[in-house]
Design a protein around this motif. Structure first.
Motif, PDB file in Angstrom:
ATOM      1  N   THR A 395       8.678 -10.559   5.790  1.00  0.00           N
ATOM      2  CA  THR A 395       8.991 -10.382   7.208  1.00  0.00           C
ATOM      3  C   THR A 395       9.679 -11.600   7.822  1.00  0.00           C
ATOM      4  OG1 THR A 395       6.846 -11.226   8.012  1.00  0.00           O
ATOM      5  CG2 THR A 395       6.978  -8.885   7.438  1.00  0.00           C
ATOM      6  N   ASN A 396      10.061 -12.571   7.018  1.00  0.00           N
ATOM      7  CA  ASN A 396      10.756 -13.753   7.534  1.00  0.00           C
ATOM      8  C   ASN A 396      11.977 -13.315   8.356  1.00  0.00           C
ATOM      9  OD1 ASN A 396      12.691 -15.941   7.724  1.00  0.00           O
ATOM     10  ND2 ASN A 396      11.573 -17.012   6.137  1.00  0.00           N
ATOM     11  N   ASP A 397      12.040 -13.772   9.596  1.00  0.00           N
ATOM     12  CA  ASP A 397      13.179 -13.416  10.453  1.00  0.00           C
ATOM     13  C   ASP A 397      13.819 -14.646  11.085  1.00  0.00           C
ATOM     14  OD1 ASP A 397      11.218 -14.073  12.272  1.00  0.00           O
ATOM     15  OD2 ASP A 397      11.377 -12.241  13.466  1.00  0.00           O
ATOM     16  N   VAL A 398      13.784 -15.767  10.364  1.00  0.00           N
ATOM     17  CA  VAL A 398      14.442 -16.979  10.848  1.00  0.00           C
ATOM     18  C   VAL A 398      15.941 -16.706  10.965  1.00  0.00           C
ATOM     19  CG1 VAL A 398      15.011 -19.378  10.298  1.00  0.00           C
ATOM     20  CG2 VAL A 398      12.700 -18.508   9.866  1.00  0.00           C
ATOM     21  N   ASP A 399      16.509 -17.059  12.125  1.00  0.00           N
ATOM     22  CA  ASP A 399      17.935 -16.831  12.336  1.00  0.00           C
ATOM     23  C   ASP A 399      18.762 -17.669  11.364  1.00  0.00           C
ATOM     24  OD1 ASP A 399      17.196 -15.236  14.444  1.00  0.00           O
ATOM     25  OD2 ASP A 399      17.659 -16.715  15.990  1.00  0.00           O
ATOM     26  N   TRP A 400      19.876 -17.070  10.905  1.00  0.00           N
ATOM     27  CA  TRP A 400      20.834 -17.811  10.091  1.00  0.00           C
ATOM     28  C   TRP A 400      21.876 -18.431  11.012  1.00  0.00           C
ATOM     29  CZ3 TRP A 400      22.180 -20.587   6.360  1.00  0.00           C
ATOM     30  CH2 TRP A 400      23.521 -20.794   6.041  1.00  0.00           C
ATOM     31  N   ILE A 401      22.130 -19.728  10.863  1.00  0.00           N
ATOM     32  CA  ILE A 401      23.144 -20.414  11.672  1.00  0.00           C
ATOM     33  C   ILE A 401      24.365 -20.625  10.792  1.00  0.00           C
ATOM     34  CG2 ILE A 401      23.676 -22.358  13.172  1.00  0.00           C
ATOM     35  CD1 ILE A 401      20.671 -22.842  13.455  1.00  0.00           C
ATOM     36  N   GLU A 402      25.360 -19.792  10.968  1.00  0.00           N
ATOM     37  CA  GLU A 402      26.572 -19.878  10.154  1.00  0.00           C
ATOM     38  C   GLU A 402      27.381 -21.130  10.486  1.00  0.00           C
ATOM     39  OE1 GLU A 402      29.679 -19.581   7.714  1.00  0.00           O
ATOM     40  OE2 GLU A 402      27.860 -18.383   7.547  1.00  0.00           O
ATOM     41  N   ILE A 403      27.454 -21.482  11.771  1.00  0.00           N
ATOM     42  CA  ILE A 403      28.130 -22.725  12.167  1.00  0.00           C
ATOM     43  C   ILE A 403      27.151 -23.540  12.993  1.00  0.00           C
ATOM     44  CG2 ILE A 403      30.053 -23.807  13.385  1.00  0.00           C
ATOM     45  CD1 ILE A 403      31.665 -21.278  13.006  1.00  0.00           C
ATOM     46  N   ARG A 404      26.805 -24.717  12.487  1.00  0.00           N
ATOM     47  CA  ARG A 404      25.968 -25.650  13.241  1.00  0.00           C
ATOM     48  C   ARG A 404      26.852 -26.713  13.892  1.00  0.00           C
ATOM     49  NH1 ARG A 404      22.610 -29.149  10.988  1.00  0.00           N
ATOM     50  NH2 ARG A 404      22.682 -28.795   8.739  1.00  0.00           N
ATOM     51  N   TYR A 405      26.347 -27.305  14.965  1.00  0.00           N
ATOM     52  CA  TYR A 405      27.117 -28.353  15.629  1.00  0.00           C
ATOM     53  C   TYR A 405      27.349 -29.533  14.687  1.00  0.00           C
ATOM     54  CZ  TYR A 405      28.867 -31.409  19.300  1.00  0.00           C
ATOM     55  OH  TYR A 405      29.656 -32.228  20.062  1.00  0.00           O
TER      56      TYR A 405
END
Length: 571
Positions: A395-405
């Motif tokens: 159930t892991n639903d950690v958001d994926w950050i495709e572009i980080r600052y």
């Protein structure tokens, strides 16, 4: 930065699933009624939601094995013209057809102009995103701007690589213009994302991958600098910034670093990384492991003062017997090592043992033992929800950050260095290391010396990306972009670190988590894979072949030069 409500793709996807199936059947273009679809904001949003679903990343990447980060390898003949793991040519054109449907039909409705422009702006980005994925794999590809019907000539030829990049930038400029001031809900494409992505695209265009004969002094580096500097400055004005604590990037859903997040929410949309595939198997289920760090990667972390292990300038003496001591804080946020504390399932003080006499057999790294996926003496921590029980791991639903600052800053640093602004590039590296918690040292250098040559700064930037963006799906593509794939990966033997309980240590102490890392000796060992653990990454891998089935369908498609064809994919 304004507080953003976490809806977007999830909400739109749910909306699209209620009574809109016929509307979203874009394979049957004639079934679309512009008056019905493009005159109703709900139906238009549902159509757009479908475009997000088919074009955007649907899960966390699990490709560390393609580089020097994780277990796995590109072996001999992994890529051929008959098939390979990156062969997505036809699938991308299916997505492009559906995007072109929107551009063809949307003006036939009665939508308000502002709303219509927001939809178009997002679609321009999604098309640019799709063509970018094609050009980095194959070089120039056919540019198709309209929906192709059966009566059209489908035997299209490839556009040049320069023309393909120009089309991508044209789409992104349209997106930036149309999305000016548009914030949208979290996860929706906005101006900030388009600006950041434009910087990434132009960094690739200027790169050695596309300019092998003039890799660092070509005309495109000035374009890359303009785009990356604009993105960095404008995003900073919008409130984007480095997360104050590197370890919190993935747990803080409102992090200021998430330029381009892909949203997940249990139970509607899970992130596909499947925590059950990444965490140790004894506290997982229904999986055989993934993103397992190798020793080659682990040993590359700097020391706590920013210097590499063994560097004479470091205040710390490095000894492999205590390799985990006094390392870059990002090491502890990314790598789970033998006997380290990782309080999975909320168990206070829990340690994970990866040695065969005290660890669970499905977790350990042992000579000649192959249970489940290969073990290396390490696991990956980044992005895990370690408080989840074994029953809940899927159930892991950690958001994926495709572009980080952080990537935006590193992109600027790379372009700045190639344009003679090395001091600014060095400052970016220091800023990132300061955030990471590395000790400043004398002169606040954070282990990055002043006055380095352009070549030395370039190497430092690539290494910083290796550490900062570890297990974020960037390393393999960075090595291709830099044309370092064949120099750094070809022939690489991947190894693990074998723990061995010292004589006199009591194995029963593992039950109370009393055994600590220094209770073990360590040795470097080959990973047991059943095949020779050597990477094969020849220079032909800088551009992949169009697979034979597509060449058979369209005789006007030229194959890339390194794969027996005549098409030059470089600029």
């Amino acid at each position: 930065m304004k507080k953003i409500i976490k809806i977007s793709i999830i909400s739109l996807a749910l909306l699209a699933g209620h009574g809109c199936d016929d509307v979203l059947d874009v394979e049957n273009v004639s079934a679309l009624d512009p008056v019905a679809v493009w005159s109703d904001e709900t139906l238009t949003n549902a159509f757009l939601a479908r475009l997000y679903q088919i074009t955007m990343p649907g899960a966390w990447p699990l490709d560390a094995g393609n580089s020097d980060e994780g277990y796995g390898l590109l072996a001999a003949n992994a890529i051929t013209a008959n098939g390979h793991p990156f062969a997505t040519f036809g699938g991308y054109y299916s997505d492009i057809r559906q995007l072109n449907t929107l551009f063809t039909e949307i003006d036939g409705g009665t939508l308000e102009e502002d709303f219509k422009n927001e939809i178009k702006g997002q679609a321009h980005f999604l098309r640019a995103w799709t063509y970018f994925n094609l050009v980095v794999r194959y070089g120039g590809v056919p540019i198709i701007k309209n929906v192709q019907n059966l009566e059209d000539d489908l035997q299209v030829s490839r556009n040049s690589t320069g023309e393909t990049f120009d089309f991508i930038i044209e789409d992104l400029d349209n997106a930036i213009s149309l999305l000016d001031g548009f914030q949208g809900s979290k996860g929706r494409i906005n101006e900030a994302i388009a600006l950041a992505f434009k910087g990434r695209v132009l960094l690739y265009k200027a790169s050695p991958q596309f300019n092998p004969s003039n890799p660092f002094d070509n005309q495109y580096w000035s374009q890359a600098l303009t785009a990356t500097e604009t993105a960095m400055n404008e995003l900073a004005q919008m409130g984007y910034a480095l997360e104050s604590n590197y370890a919190n990037i993935w747990s803080n859903e409102n992090t200021s670093e998430a330029v381009m997040p892909v949203i997940f929410s249990d139970p509607d949309r899970l992130n596909g990384r499947r925590e059950n595939c990444v965490r140790p198997l004894s506290i997982s289920k229904n999986c055989t492991g993934g993103d397992v760090p190798v020793w080659n990667f682990v040993e590359s972390y700097p020391m706590a003062d920013g210097y590499q292990p063994g560097d004479v300038n470091s205040a710390y003496t490095y000894d492999m017997a205590t390799y985990w001591e006094n390392r870059d804080p990002r090491f502890y946020a990314t790598v789970l090592y033998n006997a380290s504390i990782a309080e999975f399932e909320g168990v206070a003080g829990r340690r994970i043992y990866l040695e065969e006499s005290v660890g669970d057999p499905v977790d350990v790294f042992a000579p000649g033992v192959q249970i489940g996926d290969a073990k290396t003496g390490f696991y990956c921590l980044k992005g895990l929800e370690i408080d989840l029980s074994q029953a809940e791991v899927e159930t892991n639903d950690v958001d994926w950050i495709e572009i980080r600052y952080a990537e935006v800053l590193l992109n600027f640093a790379e372009a700045a260095n190639e344009n003679g602004r090395g001091a600014e590039a060095i400052q970016v590296l220091r800023d990132i290391r300061q955030r990471a918690g590395i000790e400043p040292g004398a002169g606040n250098t954070y282990g990055i010396a002043s006055g380095m040559s352009r070549d030395a700064i370039r190497d430092a930037i690539y290494h910083e990306r290796y550490i900062e963006l570890a297990f974020e799906g960037k390393r393999f593509w960075d090595l291709r972009r830099a044309r370092r794939l064949h120099t750094q990966l070809d022939g690489l033997r991947k190894t693990g670190l074998l723990p061995d309980l010292k004589a006199g240590a009591n194995p029963a102490d593992a039950a109370t988590f009393s055994l600590i890392p220094t209770d073990f000796d360590y040795s470097i060992e080959d990973i047991v894979t059943g095949v020779e653990p050597v990477m094969v990454t020849p220079e032909s891998y800088y551009f992949f072949p169009i697979t034979q089935n597509h060449l058979d369908e369209n005789p006007n498609l030229e194959q890339n030069a390194d794969w027996g064809g005549t098409f030059d994919p470089t600029l």
